[in-house]
Design an enzyme around this catalytic site. Structure first.
Site, short mmCIF file in Angstrom:
data_model
loop_
_atom_site.label_atom_id
_atom_site.label_comp_id
_atom_site.label_asym_id
_atom_site.label_seq_id
_atom_site.Cartn_x
_atom_site.Cartn_y
_atom_site.Cartn_z
N LYS A 31 43.40 -4.92 -25.19
CA LYS A 31 42.66 -6.15 -24.84
C LYS A 31 41.66 -5.91 -23.72
CE LYS A 31 46.41 -8.57 -23.83
NZ LYS A 31 47.51 -7.67 -24.17
N ARG A 61 49.67 1.59 -13.70
CA ARG A 61 50.19 0.26 -13.37
C ARG A 61 51.70 0.33 -13.15
NH1 ARG A 61 47.81 -3.95 -17.74
NH2 ARG A 61 49.92 -4.73 -17.45
N ARG A 67 58.32 -6.78 -21.73
CA ARG A 67 56.99 -7.36 -22.03
C ARG A 67 56.81 -7.57 -23.53
NH1 ARG A 67 53.49 -3.10 -19.05
NH2 ARG A 67 51.70 -4.13 -19.99
N ARG A 109 49.01 -17.20 -22.96
CA ARG A 109 50.10 -16.38 -23.49
C ARG A 109 51.25 -17.25 -24.00
NH1 ARG A 109 48.73 -11.49 -20.18
NH2 ARG A 109 49.94 -9.73 -20.96
N ARG A 121 48.43 5.44 -20.13
CA ARG A 121 47.33 4.61 -19.60
C ARG A 121 47.13 4.85 -18.10
NH1 ARG A 121 47.06 -1.62 -21.01
NH2 ARG A 121 49.19 -1.71 -20.19
P1 AMP Z 1 48.29 -7.89 -18.41
O1 AMP Z 1 47.46 -7.14 -17.43
O2 AMP Z 1 47.50 -8.89 -19.21
O3 AMP Z 1 49.14 -7.00 -19.26
O4 AMP Z 1 49.33 -8.78 -17.54
C1 AMP Z 1 50.28 -8.17 -16.70
C2 AMP Z 1 51.39 -9.15 -16.41
O5 AMP Z 1 50.88 -10.32 -15.71
C3 AMP Z 1 52.10 -9.72 -17.63
O6 AMP Z 1 53.12 -8.86 -18.13
C4 AMP Z 1 52.66 -11.04 -17.08
O7 AMP Z 1 53.82 -10.81 -16.31
C5 AMP Z 1 51.55 -11.49 -16.13
N1 AMP Z 1 50.58 -12.36 -16.83
C6 AMP Z 1 49.28 -12.07 -17.15
N2 AMP Z 1 48.71 -13.09 -17.80
C7 AMP Z 1 49.67 -14.05 -17.91
C8 AMP Z 1 49.70 -15.34 -18.51
N3 AMP Z 1 48.65 -15.85 -19.17
N4 AMP Z 1 50.85 -16.06 -18.41
C9 AMP Z 1 51.92 -15.58 -17.76
N5 AMP Z 1 51.97 -14.37 -17.19
C10 AMP Z 1 50.86 -13.60 -17.27
#
Ligand code: AMP
Length: 224
Positions: free
Chosen positions: A13, A162, A173, A88, A127
């Site tokens: 993404k 990360r 996740r 999400r 990554r």
């Molecule tokens: P990402 O970088 O998009 O993979 O997000 C990393 C983490 O941030 C996710 O595993 C969630 O714990 C949190 N997170 C990101 N976006 C959301 C969202 N829209 N709703 C809830 N938690 C989020």
């Protein structure tokens, strides 16, 4: 134009959104990046977010929705926005729809990325991301390595892994994606705005190739 990036962790993404930002001038808004920045700066939001993110759980809807609304309040939506990692949950999607409606706006396109599961784990483990918040370029040590180890090709900053890219957190996740996020595919499909794309080395399609397809689709949408 408002675009949403949907897909399980590690499908690409952020990579696709980053290319769309670069090529089309849309603004990429990544909730994950905003949370990580707050965690690094040890803000109140960061402390709360960390207690969920470190376990691979979603940050509660009320916190996330308020955050996105406040970010969008300060953006020029007309110039184009890519929401990377938001919504999400169905509740987040409904709240977003309500917010956009109040601004006489709507989601125009949802890019749904899928990748074979065996490739995803390999991708997440390999990554690396640029530590420079202004750059945030994503690399893969196997598929798309930096020219100099641990250094970003674009800005020369250090590459980092990360904290939540470890096997245990990734499992949670994925579970949360299946339980809470995957129903959004149907939610947006019903609205007729879903663009499905497979990101997989098996079919020779990586993030950059999919970004090209999405741009072509956007350009065709504009002609209609
Ligand atoms: P990402 O970088 O998009 O993979 O997000 C990393 C983490 O941030 C996710 O595993 C969630 O714990 C949190 N997170 C990101 N976006 C959301 C969202 N829209 N709703 C809830 N938690 C989020």
């Amino acid at each position: 134009m408002i675009i949403i990036m949907l897909g399980a962790p590690g499908t690409g993404k952020g990579t696709v959104a980053g290319i769309l930002q670069e090529k089309k001038g849309f603004k990429q808004i990544s909730t994950g990046d905003i949370f990580r920045k707050n965690i690094k700066e040890q803000t109140e939001l960061g402390k709360i977010a960390d207690s969920y993110i470190s376990k691979g759980n979603l940050v509660p809807d009320d916190i996330t929705v308020e955050l996105v609304k406040s970010v969008l309040d300060n953006e020029d939506i007309e110039k184009g926005i890519i929401l990377d990692g938001f919504p999400r949950t169905i509740n987040q999607a409904e709240e977003l729809d309500k917010y956009l409606k109040s601004k006489d706006n709507k989601v125009d396109l949802v890019v749904n990325l899928t990748t074979p599961e065996k490739e995803i784990i390999e991708r997440i483990v390999n990554r690396r991301v640029c530590s420079n918040q202004e750059c945030k370029t994503v690399y893969n040590l196997v598929l798309n390595p930096p020219k100099v180890p641990d250094i970003c090709d674009k800005c020369g900053s250090k590459l980092i892994q990360r904290d939540d890219d470890n096997e245990e957190t990734v499992k949670a996740r994925f579970e949360n994606y299946t339980k809470q996020t995957s129903s959004l595919i149907e939610y947006y499909d019903k609205k007729g705005i879903l663009f499905n794309a497979v990101v997989s080395k098996e079919i020779n399609k990586l993030g950059a190739d999919v970004a090209r397809d999405v741009i072509e689709h956007i350009d065709n949408m504009k002609k209609r």
